[in-house]
Enzyme design. Structure first.
Site, short mmCIF file in Angstrom:
data_model
loop_
_atom_site.label_atom_id
_atom_site.label_comp_id
_atom_site.label_asym_id
_atom_site.label_seq_id
_atom_site.Cartn_x
_atom_site.Cartn_y
_atom_site.Cartn_z
N GLY A 65 3.31 17.34 -3.09
CA GLY A 65 2.28 16.97 -4.05
C GLY A 65 2.10 18.04 -5.10
N THR A 66 1.94 17.63 -6.33
CA THR A 66 1.71 18.56 -7.44
C THR A 66 1.39 17.76 -8.69
OG1 THR A 66 2.65 20.46 -8.62
CG2 THR A 66 4.10 18.61 -8.26
N THR A 67 0.97 18.43 -9.73
CA THR A 67 0.82 17.81 -11.04
C THR A 67 1.27 18.81 -12.10
OG1 THR A 67 -1.11 16.54 -10.29
CG2 THR A 67 -0.68 16.60 -12.65
N LYS A 98 3.80 27.65 -10.65
CA LYS A 98 4.68 26.51 -10.84
C LYS A 98 5.37 26.48 -12.20
CE LYS A 98 2.17 23.62 -7.56
NZ LYS A 98 1.49 22.32 -7.32
#
Length: 266
Positions: A65-67, A98
């Protein structure tokens, strides 16, 4: 392995030294065949076959999960990311970086497997610097993304997990490419990658204009990531914002999502 990479790059550069319009280097520049694979008969099917054997343990399930997002506007390229790392339902870290600083003019984002993204984007940085030493000029964003795309295409179905953006500024202006572990490579004005991407797209598409000021563009990226972290449990932590312009990238801000919620967006 290093000598094989150098030979491949030297061969490419020698054949294209006089080409002022390079954008797509020869696939030989990746040198992917020089990297060692696991000493088994079929490395690309290892995970599937191993866990189907009798008495085998439960198969590994990757929960990610990430954005992350990036967009081009008249003033450059904005990159915004969250900082949460998850291991299934557990929050492993709230301070993951990131955005990978490939060169002073190139940035890469990280979504998917942290180890895969970090290793291959650092490797991309090494190859970009070798190119610059050989050719006495910066590599284009298109060519850099092509190198990464060639690598991921060669390793497709081997278990890599990558969804990355390559952003930068070259002789053609600002550029933004998306590259993933299936070998997909696309160029566009706007991208959002990760489990919270759909939420980020909603804010980004509603507020995007090519004529945004630098302050408005950075705020749009920050706000899009914040609202994605508010709705997506697998995203959160710190909202990091970068700006890429003609003189290179610069770090803009790092804001805690809780502070943004209670102090600015609530």
């Amino acid at each position: 392995c290093i000598m094989a990479d150098l030979d491949a790059i030297h061969s490419f550069c020698s054949s294209s030294r006089n080409d002022d319009n390079e954008s797509y280097p020869s696939p030989d520049i990746t040198g992917v065949s020089s990297f060692d694979l696991a000493p088994i008969a079929t490395p690309h099917t290892f995970l599937d076959t191993t866990f189907k054997a009798p008495n085998a343990p439960e198969s590994i399930k990757y929960a990610k999960g990430t954005t992350t997002l990036g967009f081009i506007f008249n003033g450059g390229v904005v990159i915004a990311v969250d900082s949460r790392s998850t291991q299934g339902p557990y929050i492993a870290s709230q301070s993951v970086k990131k955005v990978i600083e490939i060169t002073p003019y190139l940035l890469g984002t990280m979504a998917g497997g942290a180890a895969d993204c970090m290793f291959w984007e650092r490797e991309l940085g090494r190859r970009c610097r070798l190119y610059e030493l050989e050719n006495k000029r910066r590599i284009s964003v298109s060519a850099a993304s092509k190198i990464l795309g060639n690598i991921t295409y060669a390793y497709r179905n081997y278990g890599l997990s990558m969804g990355t953006m390559i952003a930068g500024w070259d002789h053609t202006g600002p550029n933004l490419h998306y590259v993933d572990s299936d070998g997909t490579r696309q160029k566009s004005q706007r991208f959002s990658v990760g489990s919270g991407a759909t939420y980020a797209y909603g804010v980004l598409d509603a507020g995007y204009r090519p004529d945004l000021t630098v302050e408005e563009a950075c705020e749009l990226g920050r706000r899009a990531i914040h609202h994605a972290t508010h709705r997506d449990a697998y995203s959160g932590g710190i909202v990091n914002v970068y700006l890429v312009q003609e003189d290179g990238w610069q770090f803009i801000s790092a804001d805690d999502t809780n502070d943004l919620y209670y102090e600015r967006y609530h």
